[in-house]
Design a protein around this motif. Structure first.
Motif, PDB file in Angstrom:
ATOM      1  N   SER A  78       0.826  -1.207   0.000  1.00 41.15           N
ATOM      2  CA  SER A  78       0.000   0.000   0.000  1.00 41.15           C
ATOM      3  C   SER A  78       0.855   1.249   0.000  1.00 41.15           C
ATOM      4  CB  SER A  78      -0.936  -0.009   1.214  1.00 41.15           C
ATOM      5  OG  SER A  78      -1.773  -1.145   1.219  1.00 41.15           O
ATOM      6  N   VAL A  79       1.912   1.238   0.797  1.00 37.87           N
ATOM      7  CA  VAL A  79       2.801   2.398   0.844  1.00 37.87           C
ATOM      8  C   VAL A  79       3.513   2.594  -0.487  1.00 37.87           C
ATOM      9  CG1 VAL A  79       4.913   3.302   1.894  1.00 37.87           C
ATOM     10  CG2 VAL A  79       3.125   2.325   3.338  1.00 37.87           C
ATOM     11  N   ALA A  80       3.996   1.511  -1.083  1.00 39.31           N
ATOM     12  CA  ALA A  80       4.721   1.620  -2.354  1.00 39.31           C
ATOM     13  C   ALA A  80       3.833   2.218  -3.438  1.00 39.31           C
ATOM     14  CB  ALA A  80       5.237   0.244  -2.777  1.00 39.31           C
ATOM     15  N   VAL A  81       2.614   1.707  -3.568  1.00 42.36           N
ATOM     16  CA  VAL A  81       1.703   2.221  -4.598  1.00 42.36           C
ATOM     17  C   VAL A  81       1.263   3.645  -4.277  1.00 42.36           C
ATOM     18  CG1 VAL A  81      -0.537   1.882  -5.708  1.00 42.36           C
ATOM     19  CG2 VAL A  81       0.907  -0.091  -5.202  1.00 42.36           C
ATOM     20  N   GLY A  82       0.862   3.880  -3.039  1.00 40.65           N
ATOM     21  CA  GLY A  82       0.402   5.216  -2.660  1.00 40.65           C
ATOM     22  C   GLY A  82       1.483   6.262  -2.767  1.00 40.65           C
ATOM     23  N   ALA A  83       2.712   5.927  -2.358  1.00 40.47           N
ATOM     24  CA  ALA A  83       3.806   6.896  -2.415  1.00 40.47           C
ATOM     25  C   ALA A  83       4.182   7.215  -3.858  1.00 40.47           C
ATOM     26  CB  ALA A  83       5.017   6.356  -1.658  1.00 40.47           C
ATOM     27  N   VAL A  84       4.138   6.212  -4.747  1.00 37.16           N
ATOM     28  CA  VAL A  84       4.441   6.469  -6.159  1.00 37.16           C
ATOM     29  C   VAL A  84       3.389   7.388  -6.771  1.00 37.16           C
ATOM     30  CG1 VAL A  84       4.546   5.394  -8.438  1.00 37.16           C
ATOM     31  CG2 VAL A  84       5.783   4.378  -6.533  1.00 37.16           C
ATOM     32  N   VAL A  85       2.117   7.124  -6.495  1.00 31.76           N
ATOM     33  CA  VAL A  85       1.051   7.971  -7.036  1.00 31.76           C
ATOM     34  C   VAL A  85       1.174   9.394  -6.510  1.00 31.76           C
ATOM     35  CG1 VAL A  85      -1.450   8.349  -7.079  1.00 31.76           C
ATOM     36  CG2 VAL A  85      -0.528   6.037  -7.371  1.00 31.76           C
ATOM     37  N   ALA A 107      13.123  22.316  -1.494  1.00 39.26           N
ATOM     38  CA  ALA A 107      13.910  22.382  -0.260  1.00 39.26           C
ATOM     39  C   ALA A 107      13.138  21.761   0.902  1.00 39.26           C
ATOM     40  CB  ALA A 107      14.262  23.835   0.055  1.00 39.26           C
ATOM     41  N   PHE A 108      11.828  21.954   0.912  1.00 38.56           N
ATOM     42  CA  PHE A 108      10.992  21.351   1.958  1.00 38.56           C
ATOM     43  C   PHE A 108      11.040  19.828   1.878  1.00 38.56           C
ATOM     44  CE2 PHE A 108       6.859  19.522   3.064  1.00 38.56           C
ATOM     45  CZ  PHE A 108       6.791  19.864   4.412  1.00 38.56           C
ATOM     46  N   PHE A 109      10.965  19.280   0.672  1.00 36.73           N
ATOM     47  CA  PHE A 109      11.001  17.823   0.517  1.00 36.73           C
ATOM     48  C   PHE A 109      12.382  17.267   0.873  1.00 36.73           C
ATOM     49  CE2 PHE A 109       7.345  18.639  -2.361  1.00 36.73           C
ATOM     50  CZ  PHE A 109       6.436  17.816  -1.725  1.00 36.73           C
ATOM     51  N   VAL A 110      13.439  18.001   0.559  1.00 39.98           N
ATOM     52  CA  VAL A 110      14.779  17.579   0.966  1.00 39.98           C
ATOM     53  C   VAL A 110      14.885  17.559   2.483  1.00 39.98           C
ATOM     54  CG1 VAL A 110      17.224  18.180   0.920  1.00 39.98           C
ATOM     55  CG2 VAL A 110      15.866  18.377  -1.157  1.00 39.98           C
ATOM     56  N   LEU A 111      14.340  18.575   3.122  1.00 42.88           N
ATOM     57  CA  LEU A 111      14.353  18.629   4.586  1.00 42.88           C
ATOM     58  C   LEU A 111      13.572  17.467   5.181  1.00 42.88           C
ATOM     59  CD1 LEU A 111      15.100  20.157   7.179  1.00 42.88           C
ATOM     60  CD2 LEU A 111      12.979  21.475   6.915  1.00 42.88           C
ATOM     61  N   ALA A 112      12.460  17.115   4.562  1.00 41.97           N
ATOM     62  CA  ALA A 112      11.670  15.978   5.045  1.00 41.97           C
ATOM     63  C   ALA A 112      12.459  14.677   4.950  1.00 41.97           C
ATOM     64  CB  ALA A 112      10.373  15.875   4.245  1.00 41.97           C
ATOM     65  N   ASN A 113      13.290  14.541   3.915  1.00 45.42           N
ATOM     66  CA  ASN A 113      14.111  13.333   3.786  1.00 45.42           C
ATOM     67  C   ASN A 113      15.215  13.276   4.838  1.00 45.42           C
ATOM     68  OD1 ASN A 113      12.918  12.030   1.502  1.00 45.42           O
ATOM     69  ND2 ASN A 113      13.777  13.617   0.195  1.00 45.42           N
ATOM     70  N   THR A 145       3.561   6.506   3.589  1.00 48.01           N
ATOM     71  CA  THR A 145       3.250   7.011   2.253  1.00 48.01           C
ATOM     72  C   THR A 145       3.730   8.450   2.104  1.00 48.01           C
ATOM     73  OG1 THR A 145       1.320   5.560   2.024  1.00 48.01           O
ATOM     74  CG2 THR A 145       1.392   7.517   0.630  1.00 48.01           C
ATOM     75  N   VAL A 146       3.489   9.250   3.120  1.00 45.04           N
ATOM     76  CA  VAL A 146       3.942  10.644   3.085  1.00 45.04           C
ATOM     77  C   VAL A 146       5.462  10.728   3.144  1.00 45.04           C
ATOM     78  CG1 VAL A 146       3.870  12.848   4.307  1.00 45.04           C
ATOM     79  CG2 VAL A 146       1.793  11.460   4.116  1.00 45.04           C
ATOM     80  N   VAL A 147       6.063   9.919   4.028  1.00 43.50           N
ATOM     81  CA  VAL A 147       7.529   9.964   4.185  1.00 43.50           C
ATOM     82  C   VAL A 147       8.230   9.520   2.899  1.00 43.50           C
ATOM     83  CG1 VAL A 147       9.469   8.921   5.413  1.00 43.50           C
ATOM     84  CG2 VAL A 147       7.453   9.652   6.683  1.00 43.50           C
ATOM     85  N   GLN A 148       7.795   8.405   2.324  1.00 43.56           N
ATOM     86  CA  GLN A 148       8.442   7.911   1.111  1.00 43.56           C
ATOM     87  C   GLN A 148       8.176   8.828  -0.088  1.00 43.56           C
ATOM     88  OE1 GLN A 148      10.428   5.813   1.939  1.00 43.56           O
ATOM     89  NE2 GLN A 148       9.660   3.950   2.871  1.00 43.56           N
ATOM     90  N   SER A 149       6.999   9.436  -0.137  1.00 43.92           N
ATOM     91  CA  SER A 149       6.693  10.317  -1.269  1.00 43.92           C
ATOM     92  C   SER A 149       7.546  11.581  -1.261  1.00 43.92           C
ATOM     93  CB  SER A 149       5.208  10.693  -1.262  1.00 43.92           C
ATOM     94  OG  SER A 149       4.886  11.466  -0.116  1.00 43.92           O
ATOM     95  N   ALA A 150       8.101  11.937  -0.106  1.00 41.66           N
ATOM     96  CA  ALA A 150       8.993  13.103  -0.071  1.00 41.66           C
ATOM     97  C   ALA A 150      10.222  12.855  -0.940  1.00 41.66           C
ATOM     98  CB  ALA A 150       9.401  13.407   1.370  1.00 41.66           C
ATOM     99  N   PHE A 151      10.804  11.663  -0.798  1.00 41.41           N
ATOM    100  CA  PHE A 151      11.946  11.318  -1.653  1.00 41.41           C
ATOM    101  C   PHE A 151      11.519  11.165  -3.097  1.00 41.41           C
ATOM    102  CE2 PHE A 151      14.377   7.975  -3.806  1.00 41.41           C
ATOM    103  CZ  PHE A 151      15.650   8.517  -3.767  1.00 41.41           C
ATOM    104  N   GLY A 152      10.376  10.508  -3.324  1.00 45.47           N
ATOM    105  CA  GLY A 152       9.902  10.316  -4.690  1.00 45.47           C
ATOM    106  C   GLY A 152       9.606  11.633  -5.389  1.00 45.47           C
ATOM    107  N   THR A 153       9.035  12.590  -4.672  1.00 45.96           N
ATOM    108  CA  THR A 153       8.748  13.900  -5.258  1.00 45.96           C
ATOM    109  C   THR A 153      10.026  14.619  -5.643  1.00 45.96           C
ATOM    110  OG1 THR A 153       6.710  14.092  -3.959  1.00 45.96           O
ATOM    111  CG2 THR A 153       7.653  16.127  -4.837  1.00 45.96           C
TER     112      THR A 153
END
Length: 274
Positions: A78-85, A107-113, A145-153
């Motif tokens: 669920s996390v893999a699919v949701g984070a990719v979307v 910069a915000f997404f980098v900080l989240a990572n 999902t939110v945490v992984q999507s930060a890197f994906g974004t």
């Protein structure tokens, strides 16, 4: 041998790295099917005289491994699919849509990572309690999902920023809407990169321990990694069962990685060519 080291240093380094990763796994696998008496008498590096499966069976029954496996697969998938979307939607707005404040958003997404998970434990614990999601698999799915999507974004934004504008303009001239451009043009072209993210998100979520340990306290909701960590603290834990637990813990993720190995290789190769 010396000439090979000079000509192919990268290949030699990769072979050594692969050897260092395979040898510990083989040692764990061998000790998982070794009886405690054989382990005590001959040590961890000896070969077993036969297959001793009681360690695997005892661990499976003690932690209800089938339920833990279902929880881990459900959460990781669920996390893999949701984070990719979510990453695709965010990156499409930032990389192609060129929203205002694009640099600050990245910069915000980098900080989240870069933010350690230890700093998120108490806020997430308190928030999940307030909204009634504590000790549910949904809470862990939302968080990761939110945490992984930060890197994906962050990754997809840099990829989509170099997306050929001519293709997008031609599609819009033909009457394609914003959503049609995204799902019929951008996503198919970016499929190799999305496949890489899907594999990475699954494996990363499978190996997570701290947040599931805090957020999932019921035995029916715990993941495989949490079961392994909790079991290590119990008494009467022999070396054979420890290795059996480690083998069953890493084997599903390894199988998933091998199944999608071609997807991962293709995505990395396409990125290198680009």
């Amino acid at each position: 041998m010396t000439n090979a080291l000079r000509r192919y240093p990268v290949l030699v380094a990769l072979c050594l790295a692969a050897l260092l990763m395979v040898v510990p796994f083989l040692i764990v696998a061998v000790n998982a099917v070794k009886s405690p008496a054989e382990y005590s008498a001959n040590g961890p590096l000896s070969l077993p005289d036969g297959l001793y499966l009681d360690g695997l069976k005892d661990f499976w029954e003690r932690v209800d491994y089938s339920q833990k496996l279902i929880n881990s697969v459900l959460i990781s998938s669920s996390v893999a699919v949701g984070a990719v979307v979510l990453s695709v939607l965010n990156a499409y707005a930032i990389g192609i849509g060129r929203v205002r404040g694009r640099t600050w958003l990245l910069a915000f997404f980098v900080l989240a990572n870069m933010l350690p998970q230890e700093a998120l434990v108490y806020p997430l614990y308190y928030l999940s309690k307030e909204v009634g999601l504590y000790d549910t698999r949904l809470s862990v799915i939302i968080v990761f999902t939110v945490v992984q999507s930060a890197f994906g974004t962050f990754l997809l934004s840099s990829v989509l920023a170099r997306f050929p504008r001519e293709i997008i303009e031609a599609a819009r001239i033909d009457g394609a809407s914003t959503w049609q451009v995204l799902w019929r043009i951008v996503v198919p072209v970016s499929r190799p990169t999305l496949g890489v993210l899907l594999v990475l998100f699954f494996v990363w979520t499978w190996n997570e321990f701290l947040l599931p340990l805090v957020m999932l306290i019921s035995n029916d909701n715990q993941t495989v990694s949490v079961a392994l960590g909790v079991l290590q603290g119990q008494r009467l834990m022999d070396a054979t069962m420890t290795n059996a637990a480690a083998l069953l813990g890493v084997l599903p993720a390894l199988v998933f990685f091998l199944v999608f190995q071609r997807t991962l290789t293709r995505g990395i190769a396409v990125g290198a060519v680009k």
